[in-house]
Write an enzyme that holds these catalytic residues in place. Structure first.
Site, PDB file in Angstrom:
ATOM      1  N   CYS A 122       0.369   5.060   6.834  1.00  0.00           N
ATOM      2  CA  CYS A 122      -0.270   4.899   8.137  1.00  0.00           C
ATOM      3  C   CYS A 122       0.721   4.203   9.082  1.00  0.00           C
ATOM      4  O   CYS A 122       1.154   3.076   8.809  1.00  0.00           O
ATOM      5  CB  CYS A 122      -1.547   4.075   8.015  1.00  0.00           C
ATOM      6  SG  CYS A 122      -2.698   4.702   6.758  1.00  0.00           S
TER       7      CYS A 122
ATOM      8  N   CYS B 202     -16.696  -9.709   4.973  1.00  0.00           N
ATOM      9  CA  CYS B 202     -15.994  -8.453   4.701  1.00  0.00           C
ATOM     10  C   CYS B 202     -14.771  -8.728   3.845  1.00  0.00           C
ATOM     11  O   CYS B 202     -13.995  -9.635   4.139  1.00  0.00           O
ATOM     12  CB  CYS B 202     -15.587  -7.778   6.006  1.00  0.00           C
ATOM     13  SG  CYS B 202     -16.965  -7.516   7.152  1.00  0.00           S
TER      14      CYS B 202
ATOM     15  N   CYS C   9       0.294   0.472  10.297  1.00  0.00           N
ATOM     16  CA  CYS C   9      -0.155  -0.551   9.342  1.00  0.00           C
ATOM     17  C   CYS C   9       0.991  -1.341   8.721  1.00  0.00           C
ATOM     18  O   CYS C   9       1.860  -0.771   8.050  1.00  0.00           O
ATOM     19  CB  CYS C   9      -0.974   0.108   8.241  1.00  0.00           C
ATOM     20  SG  CYS C   9      -1.701  -1.090   7.106  1.00  0.00           S
TER      21      CYS C   9
ATOM     22  N   ARG D  13     -18.265  -2.695  17.237  1.00  0.00           N
ATOM     23  CA  ARG D  13     -17.478  -3.914  17.015  1.00  0.00           C
ATOM     24  C   ARG D  13     -16.205  -3.906  17.848  1.00  0.00           C
ATOM     25  O   ARG D  13     -15.401  -2.982  17.769  1.00  0.00           O
ATOM     26  CB  ARG D  13     -17.130  -4.074  15.534  1.00  0.00           C
ATOM     27  CG  ARG D  13     -16.276  -5.322  15.252  1.00  0.00           C
ATOM     28  CD  ARG D  13     -16.024  -5.518  13.790  1.00  0.00           C
ATOM     29  NE  ARG D  13     -17.257  -5.739  13.089  1.00  0.00           N
ATOM     30  CZ  ARG D  13     -17.540  -5.232  11.880  1.00  0.00           C
ATOM     31  NH1 ARG D  13     -16.666  -4.468  11.264  1.00  0.00           N
ATOM     32  NH2 ARG D  13     -18.687  -5.499  11.308  1.00  0.00           N
TER      33      ARG D  13
ATOM     34  N   CYS E 266     -19.455   1.670   7.743  1.00  0.00           N
ATOM     35  CA  CYS E 266     -18.701   1.036   8.826  1.00  0.00           C
ATOM     36  C   CYS E 266     -17.487   1.914   9.055  1.00  0.00           C
ATOM     37  O   CYS E 266     -16.611   2.017   8.190  1.00  0.00           O
ATOM     38  CB  CYS E 266     -18.298  -0.383   8.414  1.00  0.00           C
ATOM     39  SG  CYS E 266     -17.256  -1.235   9.613  1.00  0.00           S
TER      40      CYS E 266
ATOM     41  N   CYS F 151       0.842  -1.186   0.000  1.00  0.00           N
ATOM     42  CA  CYS F 151       0.000   0.000   0.000  1.00  0.00           C
ATOM     43  C   CYS F 151       0.888   1.250   0.000  1.00  0.00           C
ATOM     44  O   CYS F 151       1.852   1.326   0.763  1.00  0.00           O
ATOM     45  CB  CYS F 151      -0.914   0.006   1.226  1.00  0.00           C
ATOM     46  SG  CYS F 151      -2.006   1.457   1.305  1.00  0.00           S
TER      47      CYS F 151
ATOM     48  N   CYS G 163     -19.500  -6.536   2.919  1.00  0.00           N
ATOM     49  CA  CYS G 163     -18.794  -5.327   3.324  1.00  0.00           C
ATOM     50  C   CYS G 163     -17.461  -5.306   2.590  1.00  0.00           C
ATOM     51  O   CYS G 163     -16.860  -6.358   2.358  1.00  0.00           O
ATOM     52  CB  CYS G 163     -18.578  -5.313   4.838  1.00  0.00           C
ATOM     53  SG  CYS G 163     -17.653  -3.876   5.450  1.00  0.00           S
TER      54      CYS G 163
END
Length: 342
Positions: free
Chosen positions: A60, A100, A63, A263, A191, A56, A131
């Site tokens: 972040c 998901c 991550c 969640r 979400c 990616c 999702c």
């Protein structure tokens, strides 16, 4: 007792006052609100699958999927549709009512959209809620996903606007809000939640929840993640967050967003049964179920079933309706999972 009315005008001092309540008083209020809108002993079961792992371009700091950090995560190409459907069937057989799917993208590429849309249509045809988390979306991509039958789109705010720049520099807070607006406009459910324990201050946790609760419509799902400190990421050395502060955040989220599924998400592997039980009492009523969550460990299915049995909790809604029917899913390859906290 009349149900607690939904509000979208919360002020920061009000939320900070909730966080500051005596612990027992806060949990009592949260449990009272929870019982007005949900069956108290049911928890929604979802399954998460990576459809594209790693590489990616975002930075972040939490991550392991970022191409900027060396975490030992192997990158994967977009999964074939049939592999995704095989995992979805196994998830349904194991008791999941929502499936998901996510990709480690800044945003979907147009060449990938036909495959993504086919995944949505086919999983939806199995009778499961769908999702996805794919990064930022254009209005056209959001509309295409909605027309394919996507129920939920996940795009976390992560933290407060003030602390956001300490975590991510490759996109800004408004980018996240814009994607959520595209999702709503296309008619999908939202979400969206955040990650705790990244070095934020208590004010940041309150402001994160204020951002979510003051949306024109509350997110239907609000994942509250405990930071998983992955070696190789800049967040690997963060001190542990006080577990009771995490429970407080669950309780405040429940009070602010009475009808949302809250969640209990990343970090469960490192939580004791007692801490998870407190989170359920505070209003958490959704989990990811499986041997692995994202790129990090998650409690094994049998451990979840034993805890549910000890607490008298059963899966929400769709079959199976009895705890004994909730069976462990066939083990999936490690390469199928990814970190979807975007």
């Amino acid at each position: 007792m009349e149900p607690t009315p939904l509000r979208h005008d919360w002020q920061l001092p009000e939320i900070q006052a909730l966080f500051a309540k005596p612990f027992n008083d806060l949990l009592f209020e949260a449990q009272t609100v929870h019982r007005q809108h949900f069956a108290p002993n049911q928890v929604q079961i979802s399954r998460l699958l990576s459809i594209k792992t790693g590489a990616c371009p975002e930075d972040c700091k939490y991550c392991p999927q970022s191409a900027r950090y060396h975490t030992g995560l192997e990158t994967e190409q977009l999964l074939e549709v049939e592999k995704v459907l095989t995992e979805a069937r196994a998830a349904k057989a194991a008791g999941a009512s929502r499936f998901c799917m996510g990709a480690a993208w800044r945003h979907p590429r147009e060449r990938d959209m036909p495959y993504v849309l086919k995944m949505v249509r086919e999983v939806k045809a199995m009778g499961m809620e769908t999702c996805m988390t794919l990064g930022m979306l254009s209005a056209e991509q959001a509309q295409a996903l909605a027309e394919a039958g996507l129920d939920y789109y996940n795009h976390n705010l992560d933290t407060s606007p003030d602390f956001y720049g300490e975590i991510i520099s490759t996109r800004n807070y408004q980018d996240r809000l814009d994607t959520l607006a595209q999702v709503r406009q296309a008619g999908m459910k939202v979400c969206s939640g955040g990650i705790l324990g990244m070095g934020e201050q208590p004010k940041d946790r309150a402001e994160l929840l204020r951002q979510l609760a003051n949306m024109e419509a509350h997110p239907e799902s609000v994942p509250i993640n405990m930071l998983v400190k992955v070696p190789g990421t800049p967040m690997a050395g963060q001190p542990d967050l006080d577990p009771l502060e995490f429970v407080r955040a669950i309780a405040v989220a429940r009070i602010l967003m009475p009808k949302s599924h809250v969640r209990l998400s990343a970090g469960r592997e490192n939580m004791t049964d007692e801490l998870q039980a407190l989170c359920f009492f505070a209003g958490a009523n959704s989990i990811f179920y499986g041997c692995k969550l994202l790129t990090t460990a998650n409690p094994r299915e049998n451990d979840d079933m034993r805890l549910f049995e000890r607490l008298g909790i059963v899966p929400e809604g769709a079959a199976p309706t009895h705890l004994e029917d909730l069976q462990p899913a066939p083990a999936a390859s490690d390469a199928l999972f990814y970190d979807a906290a975007q």
